[in-house]
Design a protein around this motif. Structure first.
Motif, PDB file in Angstrom:
ATOM      1  N   ASP A  14       7.006  -8.776   0.910  1.00 38.60           N
ATOM      2  CA  ASP A  14       6.141  -8.667  -0.249  1.00 38.60           C
ATOM      3  C   ASP A  14       6.335  -9.884  -1.156  1.00 38.60           C
ATOM      4  O   ASP A  14       7.442 -10.397  -1.298  1.00 38.60           O
ATOM      5  N   ARG A  53       1.277 -12.279  -5.743  1.00 36.87           N
ATOM      6  CA  ARG A  53       0.006 -12.926  -5.397  1.00 36.87           C
ATOM      7  C   ARG A  53      -0.547 -13.745  -6.557  1.00 36.87           C
ATOM      8  O   ARG A  53      -0.991 -14.865  -6.383  1.00 36.87           O
ATOM      9  N   GLU A  61       0.345  -9.316 -10.037  1.00 37.48           N
ATOM     10  CA  GLU A  61      -0.268  -8.663  -8.875  1.00 37.48           C
ATOM     11  C   GLU A  61       0.494  -9.070  -7.623  1.00 37.48           C
ATOM     12  O   GLU A  61       0.657 -10.256  -7.337  1.00 37.48           O
ATOM     13  N   PHE A  62       0.931  -8.073  -6.859  1.00 35.06           N
ATOM     14  CA  PHE A  62       1.688  -8.291  -5.635  1.00 35.06           C
ATOM     15  C   PHE A  62       0.817  -7.964  -4.429  1.00 35.06           C
ATOM     16  O   PHE A  62      -0.259  -7.381  -4.569  1.00 35.06           O
ATOM     17  N   ASN A  63       1.277  -8.321  -3.239  1.00 30.09           N
ATOM     18  CA  ASN A  63       0.494  -8.046  -2.038  1.00 30.09           C
ATOM     19  C   ASN A  63       0.722  -6.634  -1.509  1.00 30.09           C
ATOM     20  O   ASN A  63       0.126  -6.256  -0.515  1.00 30.09           O
ATOM     21  N   ASN A  64       1.582  -5.857  -2.162  1.00 28.60           N
ATOM     22  CA  ASN A  64       1.872  -4.492  -1.746  1.00 28.60           C
ATOM     23  C   ASN A  64       2.317  -3.716  -2.979  1.00 28.60           C
ATOM     24  O   ASN A  64       2.646  -4.313  -4.000  1.00 28.60           O
ATOM     25  N   ASN A  65       2.356  -2.397  -2.883  1.00 28.75           N
ATOM     26  CA  ASN A  65       2.811  -1.579  -4.004  1.00 28.75           C
ATOM     27  C   ASN A  65       4.254  -1.915  -4.349  1.00 28.75           C
ATOM     28  O   ASN A  65       5.059  -2.211  -3.464  1.00 28.75           O
ATOM     29  N   VAL A  66       4.577  -1.844  -5.646  1.00 29.52           N
ATOM     30  CA  VAL A  66       5.928  -2.122  -6.128  1.00 29.52           C
ATOM     31  C   VAL A  66       6.387  -0.970  -7.021  1.00 29.52           C
ATOM     32  O   VAL A  66       5.583  -0.148  -7.461  1.00 29.52           O
ATOM     33  N   ALA A  96      -0.234  -2.080  -6.701  1.00 29.78           N
ATOM     34  CA  ALA A  96       0.351  -3.408  -6.501  1.00 29.78           C
ATOM     35  C   ALA A  96       0.329  -4.244  -7.774  1.00 29.78           C
ATOM     36  O   ALA A  96       0.674  -5.411  -7.745  1.00 29.78           O
ATOM     37  N   LYS A  97      -0.077  -3.647  -8.912  1.00 31.88           N
ATOM     38  CA  LYS A  97      -0.162  -4.394 -10.166  1.00 31.88           C
ATOM     39  C   LYS A  97       0.818  -3.846 -11.191  1.00 31.88           C
ATOM     40  O   LYS A  97       1.040  -2.644 -11.280  1.00 31.88           O
ATOM     41  N   SER A 138      10.219  -3.952  -3.985  1.00 32.89           N
ATOM     42  CA  SER A 138       9.054  -3.989  -3.097  1.00 32.89           C
ATOM     43  C   SER A 138       8.935  -2.704  -2.291  1.00 32.89           C
ATOM     44  O   SER A 138       9.820  -1.843  -2.315  1.00 32.89           O
ATOM     45  N   ALA A 139       7.851  -2.588  -1.554  1.00 36.83           N
ATOM     46  CA  ALA A 139       7.587  -1.392  -0.749  1.00 36.83           C
ATOM     47  C   ALA A 139       8.666  -1.157   0.303  1.00 36.83           C
ATOM     48  O   ALA A 139       8.952  -0.021   0.660  1.00 36.83           O
TER      49      ALA A 139
END
Length: 187
Positions: free
Chosen positions: A30, A33, A52-57, A82-83, A105-106
């Motif tokens: 992750d 982004r 904003e990330f590329n996966n849920n956090v 993811a935000k 991260s996820a």
């Protein structure tokens, strides 16, 4: 080479290919982004920090401080998938700032980074940080931090896959050794 040894090597190759296909998504970690403000941006003011990330956090921690290290009040981080959103409680005077963030991260790995930016308000003069003779702390870029393994080694699944390949190779070698003609000897 025909017969059972050839089938064993074919099966080993197929197993490696399947492991490679399923391992590829596991290699992607992750990452951040985008952000508001963006790194090194010059803004006229800031009311909201958005990451904003590329996966849920989960479990976000977001701090805002100026170049002198003075922390500025900000709200409690909110996560929506993811935000991550954080309100900035007070108007920021002109100067240099850094958003310091940390999330989980996820896949359970902690991610952290810093986003430097500058506020240039047309109504307020630019504030400068006091000059210090101490060397500036080194900072690792966000992308490098997000992609390094926390313990500095390979993930556990990689060791399991390599052990499986080694065992399969040892088994194939043993099968070949037992089936070789008796008149052949190592030179």
């Amino acid at each position: 080479m025909t017969g059972k040894p050839a089938r064993a090597f074919l099966l080993l190759g197929l197993l490696c290919a399947v492991l490679g296909v399923f391992a590829a998504p596991a290699l992607a970690h992750d990452t951040l982004r985008s952000s508001t403000p963006v790194s090194n941006a010059v803004v006229s003011g800031l009311d909201l920090v958005e990451l904003e990330f590329n996966n849920n956090v989960r479990y976000p921690v977001v701090l805002l401080h100026d170049a002198a290290g003075q922390r500025f009040p900000s709200g409690t981080p909110r996560v929506r998938g993811a935000k991550v959103f954080v309100d900035v409680d007070e108007p920021l005077p002109s100067g240099s700032y850094t958003v310091v963030w940390r999330v989980v991260s996820a896949d359970g790995r902690p991610l952290e980074g810093e986003i430097p930016f500058t506020v240039r308000s047309s109504t307020a003069p630019l504030q400068t940080a006091p000059v210090s003779s101490a060397p500036a702390p080194s900072r690792t870029p966000v992308s490098a931090m997000a992609e390094t393994d926390e313990q500095g080694g390979l993930p556990g699944w990689t060791w399991v896959a390599m052990a499986g390949v080694a065992l399969a190779g040892a088994g194939a070698l043993l099968m070949w050794w037992r089936r070789r003609p008796a008149h052949r000897k190592w030179s």
